[in-house]
Motif scaffolding. Structure first.
Motif, PDB file in Angstrom:
ATOM      1  N   SER A   3       0.744  -0.987   0.362  1.00 25.87           N
ATOM      2  CA  SER A   3      -0.087   0.232  -0.096  1.00 25.87           C
ATOM      3  C   SER A   3       0.403   1.294  -0.474  1.00 25.87           C
ATOM      4  O   SER A   3       1.806   1.278   0.360  1.00 25.87           O
ATOM      5  CB  SER A   3      -1.456   0.182   1.271  1.00 25.87           C
ATOM      6  N   MET A   4       0.633   2.290  -0.681  1.00 21.77           N
ATOM      7  CA  MET A   4       1.670   3.376  -0.683  1.00 21.77           C
ATOM      8  C   MET A   4       0.694   4.239  -0.019  1.00 21.77           C
ATOM      9  O   MET A   4       1.740   5.454   0.700  1.00 21.77           O
ATOM     10  CB  MET A   4       1.167   3.826  -2.406  1.00 21.77           C
ATOM     11  N   LEU A  73      -0.210  10.121   4.579  1.00 17.59           N
ATOM     12  CA  LEU A  73       0.789   9.203   5.096  1.00 17.59           C
ATOM     13  C   LEU A  73       0.786   8.413   4.094  1.00 17.59           C
ATOM     14  O   LEU A  73       0.716   7.737   4.021  1.00 17.59           O
ATOM     15  CB  LEU A  73       0.798   8.848   6.908  1.00 17.59           C
ATOM     16  N   VAL A  74       2.767   9.036   4.266  1.00 16.40           N
ATOM     17  CA  VAL A  74       3.225   8.191   3.279  1.00 16.40           C
ATOM     18  C   VAL A  74       4.342   7.259   3.624  1.00 16.40           C
ATOM     19  O   VAL A  74       5.092   8.317   4.378  1.00 16.40           O
ATOM     20  CB  VAL A  74       3.695   7.839   1.677  1.00 16.40           C
ATOM     21  N   CYS A  81       6.993  10.028  -5.019  1.00 15.94           N
ATOM     22  CA  CYS A  81       6.493  10.814  -5.808  1.00 15.94           C
ATOM     23  C   CYS A  81       7.029  10.273  -6.935  1.00 15.94           C
ATOM     24  O   CYS A  81       6.845  10.386  -8.121  1.00 15.94           O
ATOM     25  CB  CYS A  81       7.347  12.113  -5.456  1.00 15.94           C
ATOM     26  N   ASP A  82       8.205   9.603  -7.197  1.00 14.41           N
ATOM     27  CA  ASP A  82       8.653   9.047  -8.219  1.00 14.41           C
ATOM     28  C   ASP A  82       7.903   7.975  -8.645  1.00 14.41           C
ATOM     29  O   ASP A  82       7.744   7.609  -9.905  1.00 14.41           O
ATOM     30  CB  ASP A  82      10.056   8.614  -7.821  1.00 14.41           C
ATOM     31  N   ALA A  83       7.186   6.977  -7.597  1.00 13.65           N
ATOM     32  CA  ALA A  83       6.647   5.773  -7.840  1.00 13.65           C
ATOM     33  C   ALA A  83       5.262   6.067  -8.784  1.00 13.65           C
ATOM     34  O   ALA A  83       4.977   5.788  -9.494  1.00 13.65           O
ATOM     35  CB  ALA A  83       6.465   4.841  -6.629  1.00 13.65           C
ATOM     36  N   GLY A  88       1.892   7.397 -13.869  1.00 12.27           N
ATOM     37  CA  GLY A  88       0.355   8.708 -13.986  1.00 12.27           C
ATOM     38  C   GLY A  88       0.427   9.359 -13.200  1.00 12.27           C
ATOM     39  O   GLY A  88      -0.477  11.046 -13.458  1.00 12.27           O
ATOM     40  N   CYS A  89       0.801  10.027 -12.051  1.00 14.86           N
ATOM     41  CA  CYS A  89       0.322  11.615 -11.658  1.00 14.86           C
ATOM     42  C   CYS A  89       1.217  12.007 -11.704  1.00 14.86           C
ATOM     43  O   CYS A  89       2.455  11.701 -12.406  1.00 14.86           O
ATOM     44  CB  CYS A  89       0.083  10.865  -9.931  1.00 14.86           C
TER      45      CYS A  89
END
Length: 129
Positions: A3-4, A73-74, A81-83, A88-89
């Motif tokens: 889960s991201m 929260l990540v 961000c890279d992932a 596609g973000c």
């Protein structure tokens, strides 16, 4: 796939009078004061809910996107961000330092703004009482 997004960390709401809004949410809604901060001429108050560790954060900083944002929260904002960009973000605001770690803003492929943060510097101290 892991889960991201780990959880909702806070809901940030920009208000004109932080003190009055905090008093209202404490007195009427039954939330509790967790912490407060004054930085750069702006006031911020963190309020706690009775059944979750997510916070309602009231602030008066027009430089913070708003008027309302959910912050997820990540584990690591820069890696996330890279992932996410790779999936596609679009990066709206590159990772920047905050008091508890790092924060960034992205748009998902459907136009929804995602505010992500990590707590790599540790959580804010909770006010006694």
């Amino acid at each position: 796939m892991a889960s991201m997004l780990r959880k909702i960390d806070c809901v940030m709401v920009r208000v004109e009078d932080v003190s009055a809004a905090a008093d209202y949410y404490v007195g009427v809604m039954g939330l509790r004061r967790l912490w407060s901060d004054a930085d750069g001429g702006h006031q911020t108050v963190g309020l706690g809910f009775p059944e979750t560790d997510a916070e309602l954060v009231l602030h008066d900083d027009p430089g913070v996107p708003g008027p309302l944002n959910v912050h997820y929260l990540v584990e690591d904002v820069r890696l996330a961000c890279d992932a996410l960009v790779g999936q596609g973000c679009a990066l709206r605001v590159a990772p920047f330092e905050i008091r508890i770690g790092w924060c960034a803003l992205l748009d998902d492929p459907f136009g929804t703004q995602l505010c992500i943060l990590d707590m790599s510097k540790g959580p804010r101290p909770v006010a006694a009482g």
